[in-house]
Scaffold this motif. Structure first.
Motif, PDB file in Angstrom:
ATOM      1  N   GLU A 132       5.342  13.519  79.077  1.00  0.00           N
ATOM      2  CA  GLU A 132       4.692  13.053  77.856  1.00  0.00           C
ATOM      3  C   GLU A 132       5.336  13.713  76.648  1.00  0.00           C
ATOM      4  OE1 GLU A 132       0.465  13.138  77.552  1.00  0.00           O
ATOM      5  OE2 GLU A 132       0.238  12.771  79.705  1.00  0.00           O
ATOM      6  N   ALA A 133       5.610  12.899  75.651  1.00  0.00           N
ATOM      7  CA  ALA A 133       6.131  13.437  74.395  1.00  0.00           C
ATOM      8  C   ALA A 133       4.966  14.007  73.592  1.00  0.00           C
ATOM      9  CB  ALA A 133       6.811  12.321  73.600  1.00  0.00           C
ATOM     10  N   PRO A 134       5.218  15.052  72.802  1.00  0.00           N
ATOM     11  CA  PRO A 134       4.135  15.591  71.983  1.00  0.00           C
ATOM     12  C   PRO A 134       3.636  14.535  71.010  1.00  0.00           C
ATOM     13  CG  PRO A 134       6.195  16.795  71.612  1.00  0.00           C
ATOM     14  CD  PRO A 134       6.461  15.726  72.612  1.00  0.00           C
ATOM     15  N   SER A 135       2.336  14.475  70.846  1.00  0.00           N
ATOM     16  CA  SER A 135       1.782  13.466  69.951  1.00  0.00           C
ATOM     17  C   SER A 135       1.993  13.880  68.499  1.00  0.00           C
ATOM     18  CB  SER A 135       0.294  13.266  70.231  1.00  0.00           C
ATOM     19  OG  SER A 135      -0.465  14.200  69.530  1.00  0.00           O
ATOM     20  N   MET A 136       2.034  12.890  67.627  1.00  0.00           N
ATOM     21  CA  MET A 136       2.204  13.149  66.195  1.00  0.00           C
ATOM     22  C   MET A 136       0.972  13.814  65.600  1.00  0.00           C
ATOM     23  SD  MET A 136       5.216  12.345  65.518  1.00  0.00           S
ATOM     24  CE  MET A 136       5.297  12.249  63.743  1.00  0.00           C
ATOM     25  N   SER A 137      -0.138  13.751  66.316  1.00  0.00           N
ATOM     26  CA  SER A 137      -1.355  14.352  65.797  1.00  0.00           C
ATOM     27  C   SER A 137      -1.514  15.805  66.255  1.00  0.00           C
ATOM     28  CB  SER A 137      -2.571  13.540  66.224  1.00  0.00           C
ATOM     29  OG  SER A 137      -2.692  13.576  67.629  1.00  0.00           O
ATOM     30  N   ALA A 138      -0.506  16.351  66.932  1.00  0.00           N
ATOM     31  CA  ALA A 138      -0.589  17.739  67.372  1.00  0.00           C
ATOM     32  C   ALA A 138      -0.749  18.643  66.151  1.00  0.00           C
ATOM     33  CB  ALA A 138       0.671  18.109  68.143  1.00  0.00           C
ATOM     34  N   LYS A 139      -1.578  19.656  66.283  1.00  0.00           N
ATOM     35  CA  LYS A 139      -1.826  20.564  65.172  1.00  0.00           C
ATOM     36  C   LYS A 139      -0.931  21.786  65.303  1.00  0.00           C
ATOM     37  CE  LYS A 139      -6.488  19.083  64.357  1.00  0.00           C
ATOM     38  NZ  LYS A 139      -7.866  19.427  64.212  1.00  0.00           N
ATOM     39  N   PHE A 140      -0.381  22.198  64.185  1.00  0.00           N
ATOM     40  CA  PHE A 140       0.448  23.386  64.142  1.00  0.00           C
ATOM     41  C   PHE A 140      -0.256  24.424  63.291  1.00  0.00           C
ATOM     42  CE2 PHE A 140       3.287  19.874  64.913  1.00  0.00           C
ATOM     43  CZ  PHE A 140       4.049  20.348  65.963  1.00  0.00           C
ATOM     44  N   HIS A 141      -0.226  25.652  63.711  1.00  0.00           N
ATOM     45  CA  HIS A 141      -0.845  26.732  62.958  1.00  0.00           C
ATOM     46  C   HIS A 141       0.250  27.624  62.392  1.00  0.00           C
ATOM     47  CE1 HIS A 141      -4.856  25.715  64.316  1.00  0.00           C
ATOM     48  NE2 HIS A 141      -4.320  25.495  65.509  1.00  0.00           N
ATOM     49  N   ILE A 142       0.169  27.852  61.106  1.00  0.00           N
ATOM     50  CA  ILE A 142       1.127  28.725  60.445  1.00  0.00           C
ATOM     51  C   ILE A 142       0.423  30.041  60.173  1.00  0.00           C
ATOM     52  CG2 ILE A 142       2.525  29.079  58.382  1.00  0.00           C
ATOM     53  CD1 ILE A 142       2.730  26.011  58.218  1.00  0.00           C
ATOM     54  N   CYS A 143       1.031  31.117  60.579  1.00  0.00           N
ATOM     55  CA  CYS A 143       0.442  32.432  60.382  1.00  0.00           C
ATOM     56  C   CYS A 143       0.959  33.017  59.071  1.00  0.00           C
ATOM     57  CB  CYS A 143       0.793  33.348  61.554  1.00  0.00           C
ATOM     58  SG  CYS A 143       0.029  34.956  61.411  1.00  0.00           S
ATOM     59  N   VAL A 144       0.093  33.106  58.091  1.00  0.00           N
ATOM     60  CA  VAL A 144       0.462  33.674  56.795  1.00  0.00           C
ATOM     61  C   VAL A 144       0.052  35.132  56.805  1.00  0.00           C
ATOM     62  CG1 VAL A 144       0.038  33.568  54.312  1.00  0.00           C
ATOM     63  CG2 VAL A 144       0.144  31.463  55.640  1.00  0.00           C
ATOM     64  N   THR A 145       1.000  36.016  56.530  1.00  0.00           N
ATOM     65  CA  THR A 145       0.696  37.443  56.507  1.00  0.00           C
ATOM     66  C   THR A 145       0.750  38.028  55.106  1.00  0.00           C
ATOM     67  OG1 THR A 145       2.994  38.002  56.971  1.00  0.00           O
ATOM     68  CG2 THR A 145       1.505  37.819  58.863  1.00  0.00           C
ATOM     69  N   ARG A 146       1.303  37.239  54.162  1.00  0.00           N
ATOM     70  CA  ARG A 146       1.374  37.692  52.778  1.00  0.00           C
ATOM     71  C   ARG A 146       1.196  36.500  51.854  1.00  0.00           C
ATOM     72  NH1 ARG A 146       5.802  41.515  50.038  1.00  0.00           N
ATOM     73  NH2 ARG A 146       6.719  39.509  49.589  1.00  0.00           N
ATOM     74  N   GLU A 147       0.566  36.751  50.709  1.00  0.00           N
ATOM     75  CA  GLU A 147       0.389  35.720  49.699  1.00  0.00           C
ATOM     76  C   GLU A 147       0.898  36.241  48.361  1.00  0.00           C
ATOM     77  OE1 GLU A 147      -3.517  33.227  51.079  1.00  0.00           O
ATOM     78  OE2 GLU A 147      -3.874  35.146  50.063  1.00  0.00           O
ATOM     79  N   VAL A 148       1.230  35.309  47.494  1.00  0.00           N
ATOM     80  CA  VAL A 148       1.734  35.661  46.162  1.00  0.00           C
ATOM     81  C   VAL A 148       1.004  34.834  45.107  1.00  0.00           C
ATOM     82  CG1 VAL A 148       4.019  36.336  46.989  1.00  0.00           C
ATOM     83  CG2 VAL A 148       3.618  33.982  46.294  1.00  0.00           C
ATOM     84  N   ARG A 149       0.963  35.375  43.885  1.00  0.00           N
ATOM     85  CA  ARG A 149       0.393  34.614  42.782  1.00  0.00           C
ATOM     86  C   ARG A 149       0.959  35.103  41.467  1.00  0.00           C
ATOM     87  NH1 ARG A 149      -5.904  36.429  41.872  1.00  0.00           N
ATOM     88  NH2 ARG A 149      -5.533  38.645  41.585  1.00  0.00           N
ATOM     89  N   LEU A 150       0.812  34.285  40.473  1.00  0.00           N
ATOM     90  CA  LEU A 150       1.221  34.621  39.118  1.00  0.00           C
ATOM     91  C   LEU A 150       0.075  35.352  38.440  1.00  0.00           C
ATOM     92  CD1 LEU A 150       3.319  34.244  36.827  1.00  0.00           C
ATOM     93  CD2 LEU A 150       2.045  32.189  36.203  1.00  0.00           C
ATOM     94  N   ARG A 151       0.381  36.442  37.775  1.00  0.00           N
ATOM     95  CA  ARG A 151      -0.614  37.203  37.013  1.00  0.00           C
ATOM     96  C   ARG A 151      -0.091  37.401  35.599  1.00  0.00           C
ATOM     97  NH1 ARG A 151      -5.152  36.762  37.735  1.00  0.00           N
ATOM     98  NH2 ARG A 151      -5.674  38.772  36.910  1.00  0.00           N
TER      99      ARG A 151
END
Length: 81
Positions: A5-24
């Protein structure tokens, strides 16, 4: 033949974010409600494309409002949350 079976297009991917940035910016600076300024500095996932955009904003806003009035802030993110 064995069919796989090919992976379905609806498969969910989780991205692990360890750092965030913002403008101050300095509290003395006043902006109209536009773009990244409307929410007081939105946090974004730390990625090269985000840094590139924020650096351009910092350069232009420091030109308009004065040196060191705007900067990029980072924070660690707990991936368990």
């Amino acid at each position: 033949m064995h069919s796989e079976e090919a992976p379905s297009m609806s498969a969910k991917f989780h991205i692990c974010v360890t750092r965030e940035v913002r403008l101050r910016w300095s509290s003395e600076v006043r902006h109209d409600d536009r773009g990244v300024f409307r929410n007081g500095g939105v946090w974004y996932a730390d990625a090269p494309e985000i840094w590139k955009g924020l650096r351009l904003i910092v350069l232009s806003e420091n030109f308009m409002h004065g040196e060191n009035t705007h900067w990029i802030e980072t924070r660690a993110v707990n991936p368990q949350q």
